[in-house]
Design a protein around this motif. Structure first.
Motif, PDB file in Angstrom:
ATOM      1  N   SER A 179       0.814  -1.202   0.000  1.00 41.07           N
ATOM      2  CA  SER A 179       0.000   0.000   0.000  1.00 41.07           C
ATOM      3  C   SER A 179       0.856   1.264   0.000  1.00 41.07           C
ATOM      4  CB  SER A 179      -0.953   0.001   1.203  1.00 41.07           C
ATOM      5  OG  SER A 179      -1.911  -1.014   1.086  1.00 41.07           O
ATOM      6  N   ALA A 180       2.015   1.203  -0.665  1.00 45.33           N
ATOM      7  CA  ALA A 180       2.875   2.371  -0.781  1.00 45.33           C
ATOM      8  C   ALA A 180       2.132   3.470  -1.527  1.00 45.33           C
ATOM      9  CB  ALA A 180       4.155   2.004  -1.530  1.00 45.33           C
ATOM     10  N   PRO A 181       2.399   4.745  -1.229  1.00 46.33           N
ATOM     11  CA  PRO A 181       1.696   5.844  -1.886  1.00 46.33           C
ATOM     12  C   PRO A 181       1.847   5.772  -3.396  1.00 46.33           C
ATOM     13  CG  PRO A 181       2.956   6.651  -0.008  1.00 46.33           C
ATOM     14  CD  PRO A 181       3.352   5.217  -0.222  1.00 46.33           C
ATOM     15  N   PRO A 182       0.769   5.876  -4.142  1.00 44.42           N
ATOM     16  CA  PRO A 182       0.825   5.776  -5.600  1.00 44.42           C
ATOM     17  C   PRO A 182       1.382   7.037  -6.241  1.00 44.42           C
ATOM     18  CG  PRO A 182      -1.398   6.323  -4.908  1.00 44.42           C
ATOM     19  CD  PRO A 182      -0.591   6.112  -3.641  1.00 44.42           C
ATOM     20  N   ALA A 183       1.876   6.877  -7.478  1.00 43.54           N
ATOM     21  CA  ALA A 183       2.372   8.031  -8.215  1.00 43.54           C
ATOM     22  C   ALA A 183       1.225   8.951  -8.598  1.00 43.54           C
ATOM     23  CB  ALA A 183       3.127   7.566  -9.453  1.00 43.54           C
ATOM     24  N   ALA A 184       0.063   8.396  -8.844  1.00 48.48           N
ATOM     25  CA  ALA A 184      -1.121   9.177  -9.188  1.00 48.48           C
ATOM     26  C   ALA A 184      -2.314   8.530  -8.496  1.00 48.48           C
ATOM     27  CB  ALA A 184      -1.332   9.217 -10.707  1.00 48.48           C
ATOM     28  N   THR A 185      -3.315   9.326  -8.167  1.00 46.21           N
ATOM     29  CA  THR A 185      -4.462   8.808  -7.438  1.00 46.21           C
ATOM     30  C   THR A 185      -5.418   8.095  -8.388  1.00 46.21           C
ATOM     31  OG1 THR A 185      -4.297  10.609  -5.846  1.00 46.21           O
ATOM     32  CG2 THR A 185      -6.381   9.408  -5.937  1.00 46.21           C
ATOM     33  N   ARG A 186      -5.616   6.812  -8.159  1.00 52.98           N
ATOM     34  CA  ARG A 186      -6.582   6.011  -8.906  1.00 52.98           C
ATOM     35  C   ARG A 186      -7.283   5.104  -7.918  1.00 52.98           C
ATOM     36  NH1 ARG A 186      -3.941   2.874 -13.825  1.00 52.98           N
ATOM     37  NH2 ARG A 186      -6.110   2.790 -14.487  1.00 52.98           N
ATOM     38  N   PRO A 187      -8.497   4.663  -8.247  1.00 58.04           N
ATOM     39  CA  PRO A 187      -9.142   3.686  -7.372  1.00 58.04           C
ATOM     40  C   PRO A 187      -8.322   2.404  -7.361  1.00 58.04           C
ATOM     41  CG  PRO A 187     -10.719   4.645  -8.923  1.00 58.04           C
ATOM     42  CD  PRO A 187      -9.353   5.073  -9.368  1.00 58.04           C
ATOM     43  N   PRO A 188      -8.226   1.718  -6.226  1.00 55.10           N
ATOM     44  CA  PRO A 188      -7.493   0.454  -6.203  1.00 55.10           C
ATOM     45  C   PRO A 188      -8.108  -0.544  -7.181  1.00 55.10           C
ATOM     46  CG  PRO A 188      -7.972   1.219  -3.973  1.00 55.10           C
ATOM     47  CD  PRO A 188      -8.758   2.088  -4.916  1.00 55.10           C
ATOM     48  N   VAL A 191      -8.173 -20.739   3.086  1.00 52.07           N
ATOM     49  CA  VAL A 191      -7.124 -20.373   2.140  1.00 52.07           C
ATOM     50  C   VAL A 191      -7.680 -19.263   1.258  1.00 52.07           C
ATOM     51  CG1 VAL A 191      -5.802 -21.098   0.113  1.00 52.07           C
ATOM     52  CG2 VAL A 191      -5.969 -22.608   2.104  1.00 52.07           C
ATOM     53  N   TYR A 192      -6.938 -18.173   1.149  1.00 52.91           N
ATOM     54  CA  TYR A 192      -7.325 -17.078   0.263  1.00 52.91           C
ATOM     55  C   TYR A 192      -6.580 -17.225  -1.057  1.00 52.91           C
ATOM     56  CZ  TYR A 192      -9.553 -14.789   4.225  1.00 52.91           C
ATOM     57  OH  TYR A 192     -10.379 -14.492   5.287  1.00 52.91           O
ATOM     58  N   LEU A 193      -7.313 -17.300  -2.150  1.00 52.31           N
ATOM     59  CA  LEU A 193      -6.726 -17.389  -3.488  1.00 52.31           C
ATOM     60  C   LEU A 193      -6.730 -16.002  -4.117  1.00 52.31           C
ATOM     61  CD1 LEU A 193      -8.589 -20.560  -4.854  1.00 52.31           C
ATOM     62  CD2 LEU A 193      -6.291 -20.466  -3.830  1.00 52.31           C
ATOM     63  N   LEU A 194      -5.559 -15.505  -4.481  1.00 53.38           N
ATOM     64  CA  LEU A 194      -5.433 -14.171  -5.054  1.00 53.38           C
ATOM     65  C   LEU A 194      -4.883 -14.257  -6.466  1.00 53.38           C
ATOM     66  CD1 LEU A 194      -5.468 -11.069  -4.838  1.00 53.38           C
ATOM     67  CD2 LEU A 194      -3.190 -11.212  -3.785  1.00 53.38           C
ATOM     68  N   GLY A 195      -5.583 -13.670  -7.421  1.00 53.33           N
ATOM     69  CA  GLY A 195      -5.150 -13.637  -8.814  1.00 53.33           C
ATOM     70  C   GLY A 195      -4.270 -12.426  -9.084  1.00 53.33           C
ATOM     71  N   SER A 196      -3.022 -12.685  -9.446  1.00 58.10           N
ATOM     72  CA  SER A 196      -2.040 -11.623  -9.639  1.00 58.10           C
ATOM     73  C   SER A 196      -1.908 -11.245 -11.109  1.00 58.10           C
ATOM     74  CB  SER A 196      -0.677 -12.091  -9.107  1.00 58.10           C
ATOM     75  OG  SER A 196       0.331 -11.148  -9.380  1.00 58.10           O
ATOM     76  N   PHE A 197      -1.419 -10.030 -11.329  1.00 57.70           N
ATOM     77  CA  PHE A 197      -0.956  -9.581 -12.639  1.00 57.70           C
ATOM     78  C   PHE A 197       0.512  -9.254 -12.442  1.00 57.70           C
ATOM     79  CE2 PHE A 197      -0.494  -6.948 -16.406  1.00 57.70           C
ATOM     80  CZ  PHE A 197      -1.414  -7.476 -17.303  1.00 57.70           C
ATOM     81  N   GLY A 248       4.886  -5.958 -10.104  1.00 62.85           N
ATOM     82  CA  GLY A 248       3.856  -6.988 -10.155  1.00 62.85           C
ATOM     83  C   GLY A 248       3.341  -7.303  -8.760  1.00 62.85           C
ATOM     84  N   LEU A 249       2.070  -7.655  -8.652  1.00 63.91           N
ATOM     85  CA  LEU A 249       1.462  -7.843  -7.345  1.00 63.91           C
ATOM     86  C   LEU A 249       2.161  -8.921  -6.534  1.00 63.91           C
ATOM     87  CD1 LEU A 249      -0.723  -7.123  -5.326  1.00 63.91           C
ATOM     88  CD2 LEU A 249      -2.289  -8.669  -6.548  1.00 63.91           C
ATOM     89  N   ASP A 250       2.550 -10.019  -7.184  1.00 64.61           N
ATOM     90  CA  ASP A 250       3.223 -11.078  -6.444  1.00 64.61           C
ATOM     91  C   ASP A 250       4.573 -10.609  -5.915  1.00 64.61           C
ATOM     92  OD1 ASP A 250       4.533 -11.076  -8.939  1.00 64.61           O
ATOM     93  OD2 ASP A 250       3.242 -12.695  -9.622  1.00 64.61           O
ATOM     94  N   GLN A 251       5.311  -9.823  -6.734  1.00 63.19           N
ATOM     95  CA  GLN A 251       6.611  -9.319  -6.296  1.00 63.19           C
ATOM     96  C   GLN A 251       6.471  -8.391  -5.091  1.00 63.19           C
ATOM     97  OE1 GLN A 251       9.876  -9.815  -7.402  1.00 63.19           O
ATOM     98  NE2 GLN A 251       8.974 -11.581  -8.420  1.00 63.19           N
ATOM     99  N   VAL A 252       5.484  -7.512  -5.134  1.00 66.42           N
ATOM    100  CA  VAL A 252       5.277  -6.566  -4.041  1.00 66.42           C
ATOM    101  C   VAL A 252       4.864  -7.304  -2.769  1.00 66.42           C
ATOM    102  CG1 VAL A 252       3.799  -4.681  -3.248  1.00 66.42           C
ATOM    103  CG2 VAL A 252       4.792  -4.597  -5.532  1.00 66.42           C
ATOM    104  N   LEU A 253       3.954  -8.277  -2.904  1.00 65.28           N
ATOM    105  CA  LEU A 253       3.526  -9.038  -1.728  1.00 65.28           C
ATOM    106  C   LEU A 253       4.656  -9.915  -1.191  1.00 65.28           C
ATOM    107  CD1 LEU A 253      -0.114 -10.058  -2.695  1.00 65.28           C
ATOM    108  CD2 LEU A 253       0.616  -8.269  -1.111  1.00 65.28           C
ATOM    109  N   MET A 254       5.507 -10.395  -2.081  1.00 69.44           N
ATOM    110  CA  MET A 254       6.655 -11.183  -1.643  1.00 69.44           C
ATOM    111  C   MET A 254       7.575 -10.325  -0.763  1.00 69.44           C
ATOM    112  SD  MET A 254       9.225 -13.453  -4.019  1.00 69.44           S
ATOM    113  CE  MET A 254       7.869 -14.435  -4.659  1.00 69.44           C
ATOM    114  N   GLN A 255       7.837  -9.105  -1.207  1.00 71.48           N
ATOM    115  CA  GLN A 255       8.669  -8.211  -0.416  1.00 71.48           C
ATOM    116  C   GLN A 255       7.999  -7.838   0.904  1.00 71.48           C
ATOM    117  OE1 GLN A 255      11.769  -7.365  -0.964  1.00 71.48           O
ATOM    118  NE2 GLN A 255      11.879  -8.464  -2.896  1.00 71.48           N
TER     119      GLN A 255
END
Length: 353
Positions: free
Chosen positions: A45-54, A69-75, A182-189
């Protein structure tokens, strides 16, 4: 979008649907660029470069009597302004005792992964790209490369799937997409920063084997789609990205899974069906094998769609499955573009690829 270019979408979905691929190609092409640093983790949830809806979350809760188990579809290629993510994802992530990705973080972040990936992209039988491409296609590719001061000799050592993916990554970077966003990379970190237990559904070696085992004729067909109309690629990638952001399951299914199954059936079986079948027992163990503690499983969105997807496969096993989406219609809990699904507009993964 013209039907003949949907096959390019399939190639993109298949490639982007493999978690490690984009970052591995970046590392292989630019060895000096290390994997994302564990010393400077990103938060989802780092501050975005521009304001957009999540983005609308592609998130499902699979439950038995004891845990979920929560299944999350990543891009896997996103932009800075795709953040912050949905509060639904943040809440599920915070409540999970373990975060499981396609590949374990320790393998994903291994600096040697890029070179291993590059080696897998070569020909085991001594052939070259010039030999596997039809003459007319080879000449067209050479003409395109010549306009950019390059030649096919620079790609001769690599199979068409790798060439196609490299070209796609070049276009995506020009559009502002980055593998490390990518969402998986960010969540991994974020998992590393929070000292959460992590794991993987398969090894990096298996992912490389999956890519390398796709039929050569289907690899060539997908590369041909790119070379026939390269200017269509930005629009294609935008459509995929917008659909993922909008949580439009109907378009995701149409532009990726359905078309892949029809046009490249062997690639579809190898990339999607076989891997999903291998993952289902592992997810069942997360539910049946422990009496408490929730897990979040982060995979390419393609793996959650349709009758071959994890959502429907686990529903068929008798588990309670519900869509977690505070901005969706209450009945939007199925993984396909059928009545009762949340549709905003557009498609996936990649992924796809």
């Amino acid at each position: 979008m013209r039907r003949r270019f949907k096959l390019l979408c399939l190639s993109l979905a298949a490639a982007v649907g493999l978690m490690s691929v984009a970052l591995a190609v970046e590392q292989a092409r630019s060895p000096a660029q290390a994997a994302p640093s564990q010393a400077a983790p990103q938060t989802a949830s780092a501050p975005p470069a521009a304001t957009r809806p999540p983005p609308v979350p592609l998130l499902w809760k699979v439950s038995d009597r004891n845990n979920s188990v929560y299944l999350l579809g990543s891009f896997h290629l996103l932009k800075a302004d795709d953040y912050p993510i949905s509060g639904d994802i943040d809440q599920a992530f915070a409540g999970a005792d373990r975060i499981v990705f396609e590949v374990p973080p320790e393998q994903m972040l291994d600096p040697a992964m890029g070179q291993k990936f590059l080696a897998a992209a070569g020909y085991a039988d001594g052939r070259t790209l010039s030999q596997v491409l039809p003459p007319a296609m080879r000449e067209k590719f050479n003409r395109i490369l010549a306009q950019r001061g390059a030649s096919i000799a620079q790609f001769d050592a690599y199979e068409p799937w790798f060439v196609n993916l490299s070209l796609m990554l070049g276009v995506s970077q020009q559009m502002g997409f980055r593998p490390d966003k990518g969402l998986d990379q960010v969540l991994m970190q974020q998992a590393i920063a929070g000292n959460k237990a992590t794991g993987g559904l398969e090894s990096i070696d298996l992912q490389l084997e999956v890519l390398d085992s796709t039929p050569m004729d289907e690899q060539v067909k997908s590369l041909k789609e790119f070379l026939d109309k390269p200017t269509e690629m930005p629009g294609m990638l935008s459509d995929l990205h917008n659909a993922w952001r909008d949580g439009d399951l109907a378009k995701l299914d149409t532009l990726t899974r359905e078309e892949m199954r029809e046009k490249t059936p062997e690639t579809y079986r190898i990339v999607n069906v076989e891997r999903n079948d291998a993952w289902v027992p592992q997810i069942q163990q997360m539910l049946d094998g422990q009496k408490k503690g929730d897990t979040m499983v982060v995979v390419g969105a393609l793996h959650l769609l349709g009758e071959d997807g994890l959502v429907e496969k686990l529903r068929a096993k008798g588990y309670t499955v519900e869509r977690v989406c505070s901005v969706c219609a209450p009945e939007a809990d199925a993984p396909q573009g059928a009545p009762g699904n949340a549709s905003a507009n557009s498609s996936v993964n990649s992924s796809t690829k």
